[in-house]
Design a protein around this motif. Structure first.
Motif, PDB file in Angstrom:
ATOM      1  N   GLN A  57       0.658  -0.878   0.115  1.00 20.51           N
ATOM      2  CA  GLN A  57       0.059   0.113  -0.476  1.00 20.51           C
ATOM      3  C   GLN A  57       1.053   0.804  -0.431  1.00 20.51           C
ATOM      4  N   ILE A  58       2.119   1.700  -0.617  1.00 12.34           N
ATOM      5  CA  ILE A  58       3.070   1.932  -1.001  1.00 12.34           C
ATOM      6  C   ILE A  58       2.804   3.183  -1.514  1.00 12.34           C
ATOM      7  N   CYS A  59       1.996   2.264  -3.390  1.00 10.20           N
ATOM      8  CA  CYS A  59       1.248   3.274  -4.756  1.00 10.20           C
ATOM      9  C   CYS A  59       0.207   2.404  -4.603  1.00 10.20           C
ATOM     10  N   GLY A  60      -0.498   2.919  -5.552  1.00  4.29           N
ATOM     11  CA  GLY A  60      -2.264   2.924  -6.426  1.00  4.29           C
ATOM     12  C   GLY A  60      -1.707   1.459  -7.091  1.00  4.29           C
ATOM     13  N   PRO A  61      -2.907   0.450  -7.711  1.00  5.88           N
ATOM     14  CA  PRO A  61      -2.989   0.513  -9.311  1.00  5.88           C
ATOM     15  C   PRO A  61      -2.133   0.732  -9.789  1.00  5.88           C
ATOM     16  N   VAL A  62      -1.623  -0.081 -10.593  1.00  7.26           N
ATOM     17  CA  VAL A  62      -1.205   0.047 -12.509  1.00  7.26           C
ATOM     18  C   VAL A  62      -1.976   0.802 -12.592  1.00  7.26           C
ATOM     19  N   GLN A  63      -1.995   2.300 -13.820  1.00  4.63           N
ATOM     20  CA  GLN A  63      -2.980   2.248 -14.565  1.00  4.63           C
ATOM     21  C   GLN A  63      -1.875   2.222 -15.930  1.00  4.63           C
ATOM     22  N   GLU A  64      -3.332   2.766 -16.871  1.00 10.39           N
ATOM     23  CA  GLU A  64      -2.253   2.749 -17.940  1.00 10.39           C
ATOM     24  C   GLU A  64      -3.142   4.024 -19.247  1.00 10.39           C
ATOM     25  N   ALA A  65      -2.804   4.673 -20.020  1.00 13.98           N
ATOM     26  CA  ALA A  65      -3.035   6.094 -20.388  1.00 13.98           C
ATOM     27  C   ALA A  65      -1.931   6.897 -21.253  1.00 13.98           C
ATOM     28  N   ASP A  66      -2.998   6.786 -22.585  1.00  9.40           N
ATOM     29  CA  ASP A  66      -1.646   7.408 -23.360  1.00  9.40           C
ATOM     30  C   ASP A  66      -0.039   7.155 -23.701  1.00  9.40           C
ATOM     31  N   GLY A  67      -0.820   5.644 -24.194  1.00 11.90           N
ATOM     32  CA  GLY A  67       0.723   4.790 -23.652  1.00 11.90           C
ATOM     33  C   GLY A  67       1.738   5.159 -23.132  1.00 11.90           C
ATOM     34  N   CYS A  68       0.908   5.027 -21.876  1.00  8.59           N
ATOM     35  CA  CYS A  68       1.676   4.925 -20.779  1.00  8.59           C
ATOM     36  C   CYS A  68       1.625   3.983 -19.449  1.00  8.59           C
ATOM     37  N   LYS A  69       2.469   3.616 -18.659  1.00  6.35           N
ATOM     38  CA  LYS A  69       1.577   3.150 -17.391  1.00  6.35           C
ATOM     39  C   LYS A  69       1.731   3.798 -15.855  1.00  6.35           C
ATOM     40  N   TRP A  70       1.063   4.090 -15.691  1.00 13.60           N
ATOM     41  CA  TRP A  70       1.380   4.901 -14.273  1.00 13.60           C
ATOM     42  C   TRP A  70       0.532   4.769 -12.422  1.00 13.60           C
ATOM     43  N   THR A  71       1.175   4.862 -11.286  1.00 13.14           N
ATOM     44  CA  THR A  71       0.989   4.892 -10.505  1.00 13.14           C
ATOM     45  C   THR A  71       0.969   5.876  -9.594  1.00 13.14           C
ATOM     46  N   VAL A  72       0.099   6.334  -8.581  1.00 12.29           N
ATOM     47  CA  VAL A  72       1.018   7.194  -7.642  1.00 12.29           C
ATOM     48  C   VAL A  72       1.579   6.746  -6.286  1.00 12.29           C
ATOM     49  N   VAL A  73       2.369   7.158  -5.634  1.00 12.46           N
ATOM     50  CA  VAL A  73       2.733   7.255  -4.904  1.00 12.46           C
ATOM     51  C   VAL A  73       3.579   8.276  -3.658  1.00 12.46           C
ATOM     52  N   GLY A  74       2.524   8.427  -2.985  1.00 15.94           N
ATOM     53  CA  GLY A  74       2.296   9.473  -2.086  1.00 15.94           C
ATOM     54  C   GLY A  74       1.896  10.992  -3.495  1.00 15.94           C
ATOM     55  N   GLN A  75       3.003  12.323  -3.358  1.00 19.70           N
ATOM     56  CA  GLN A  75       2.260  13.887  -4.055  1.00 19.70           C
ATOM     57  C   GLN A  75       3.172  12.753  -5.158  1.00 19.70           C
TER      58      GLN A  75
END
Length: 506
Positions: free
Chosen positions: A129-147
């Motif tokens: 629970q340090i980061c959220g689930p990985v998501q995909e958008a606009d050709g890249c993958k991303w997640t949120v780690v804190g701020q």
């Protein structure tokens, strides 16, 4: 590659805080106002995390620290510590920090050598629970780690944040655009980036005045033409961690015509230091600064700035500042104690005629009913006292000043005993840097050993104590410039045999 390297800082930042593809440096935004390159490979070896002199005990402690924050992921952590490529990142390549105008958006860019391995690390972080689930958008993958937004492609990863409160999710579109940049589209296509690459340093920082907040730049540029282009006032700083010291070389690169003219004028109102005042200050002086001024030209130069000119014109002390500056011709030196309270300024002068203006001020002082006292001091000087400095535009509270001429030298101080102080032992000329002063356009030395007392390290423990212990290990700082344009800085450690990075990692 053994983990006696640099993955620790990146892993820890992820805990607490997108195969082959395009060059990962293409990700650096084209409109960056600051770009910093970190040679983590070299720094890790100097810090005792790799190479033949790797500190196994330190590595073991760091590994256990990371494991304690990733309960259930001990096998992955051990695997990464044994081989950094298991992180999915190619940390033998440089890692880049960037920031936009006024540092509104900033981030870190690193090379990806295996997206599969990187995603495995992210999955572990997600399970903690340090980061959220990985998501995909606009050709890249991303997640949120804190701020922070963590976005990645098959060739690069970017960790970005907005310092004005924008939610990390709102940076996805921008980050995906950076990750899609092709050859020639990002900052890496610029001549500025090529200059960064040509520099040899543990850290190389390219900056422009655009990176500073407006409130910080305004006092520097007030009165300067509105045509001044902040993005064209640049500097490249090369930082190297050496045995017993950190060396910083700052090279200014000014492409703006207005600023170039200002720097040219500044160069003409100064001259090489003669070292006149090295013998007048004891070797343990806390802060000492010296330069050589052509007083009359220098005063005209600084008064070209409307802000500075108004300060002199609106001063509540009716002193003829121009006549004082006109008398200065040669070396000027100032010292200050560690508390920033007691100071004295000495200056070579060609005339003491300016002192006559103080005679007329004695009558004015007498009319204040004792609130301001100005009287003769010695053969060629004056003493000034007031119970409240704000009455004459100075700081609130009692103020005492002495100004005069002795041995053809101007003195100004707030502590009478400093005027005739004799150096009974070693002087500043006997310091390690004493022979480097003569010939410089500017030189400053600051004693940093007192930081240990100021920080009161004995009453701290844990991580904070470890961090501040580094500052307690500092000895002194020197800043020098031989041409008034480029600057050399040295930060010396008390332990001259250790690399500063060893102290930091310890």
């Amino acid at each position: 590659m053994k983990f006696k390297y640099y993955i620790i800082p990146l892993l820890v930042s992820l805990m607490y805080s997108c195969g082959e593809g395009p060059d990962y440096t293409n990700v650096i935004p084209k409109n960056s106002a600051m770009v910093v390159a970190f040679d983590l490979d070299d720094m890790s070896e100097k810090g005792g995390l790799s190479g033949p002199d790797a500190n196994e005990e330190l590595l073991s402690k760091l590994e256990e620290t990371v494991k304690s924050g990733l309960t259930g992921s001990e096998k992955l952590v051990s695997k990464i510590f044994d081989d950094t490529s298991e992180s999915g990142l190619e940390l033998e390549e440089k890692v880049y920090l960037f920031a936009g105008e006024q540092a509104s958006v900033g981030g870190i860019v690193a090379k990806v050598n295996s997206r599969r391995k990187l995603e495995k690390v992210i999955d572990e972080l997600c399970s903690q629970q340090i980061c959220g689930p990985v998501q995909e958008a606009d050709g890249c993958k991303w997640t949120v780690v804190g701020q922070w937004l963590l976005a990645y492609s098959k060739s690069a990863v970017v960790l970005a944040a907005d310092n004005k409160g924008l939610e990390p999710e709102n940076l996805v579109s921008q980050a995906s655009m950076w990750l899609r940049q092709k050859e020639g589209e990002g900052f890496s296509a610029s001549t500025d980036f090529k200059q960064i690459q040509q520099k040899d340093g543990d850290i190389v920082a390219w900056t422009t005045l655009e990176v500073l907040p407006r409130e910080a730049v305004y006092p520097l540029t007030m009165g300067v033409s509105a045509e001044l282009q902040l993005k064209d006032v640049k500097a490249i700083s090369t930082i190297n961690f050496e045995k017993g010291k950190t060396a910083v070389d700052v090279e200014t690169i000014v492409d703006d015509k207005i600023m170039s003219e200002i720097m040219e004028k500044k160069s003409k109102v100064t001259a090489p230091v003669k070292g006149t005042y090295l013998d007048l200050f004891p070797s343990k002086t806390d802060l000492w600064v010296t330069a050589n001024l052509k007083g009359e030209e220098f005063f005209s130069f600084i008064c070209e700035n409307p802000t500075v000119r108004r300060i002199f014109q609106s001063s509540l002390i009716p002193v003829d500042f121009k006549s004082i500056f006109n008398a200065i011709d040669g070396d000027v030196a100032m010292s200050m104690d560690r508390n920033g309270q007691d100071f004295i300024v000495f200056a070579d002068i060609n005339s003491d005629g300016f002192l006559k203006s103080f005679e007329s001020l004695k009558t004015m002082a007498a009319m204040t009913g004792g609130q301001v006292v100005l009287k003769n001091y010695g053969d060629n000087g004056y003493s000034f006292r007031t119970h409240d400095g704000s009455l004459v535009g100075l700081r609130k509270g009692p103020v005492s000043l002495w100004i005069g001429v002795k041995d053809n030298k101007l003195y100004l101080t707030n502590k009478e005993s400093l005027i005739d102080r004799k150096v009974l032992g070693l002087s500043l000329r006997n310091r390690e840097w004493g022979t480097r002063v003569t010939g410089q356009k500017f030189f400053m030395s600051s004693n940093l050993s007192s930081l240990n007392k100021l920080l009161d390290l004995n009453h701290l423990n844990g991580t904070m104590a470890s961090a501040l212990a580094f500052f307690g290990g500092l000895d002194y700082l020197t800043v020098e410039s031989s041409d008034g344009k480029n600057i050399h800085i040295e930060i010396l450690m008390k332990d001259k045999e250790k690399n500063p990075l060893t102290m930091i990692f310890n």
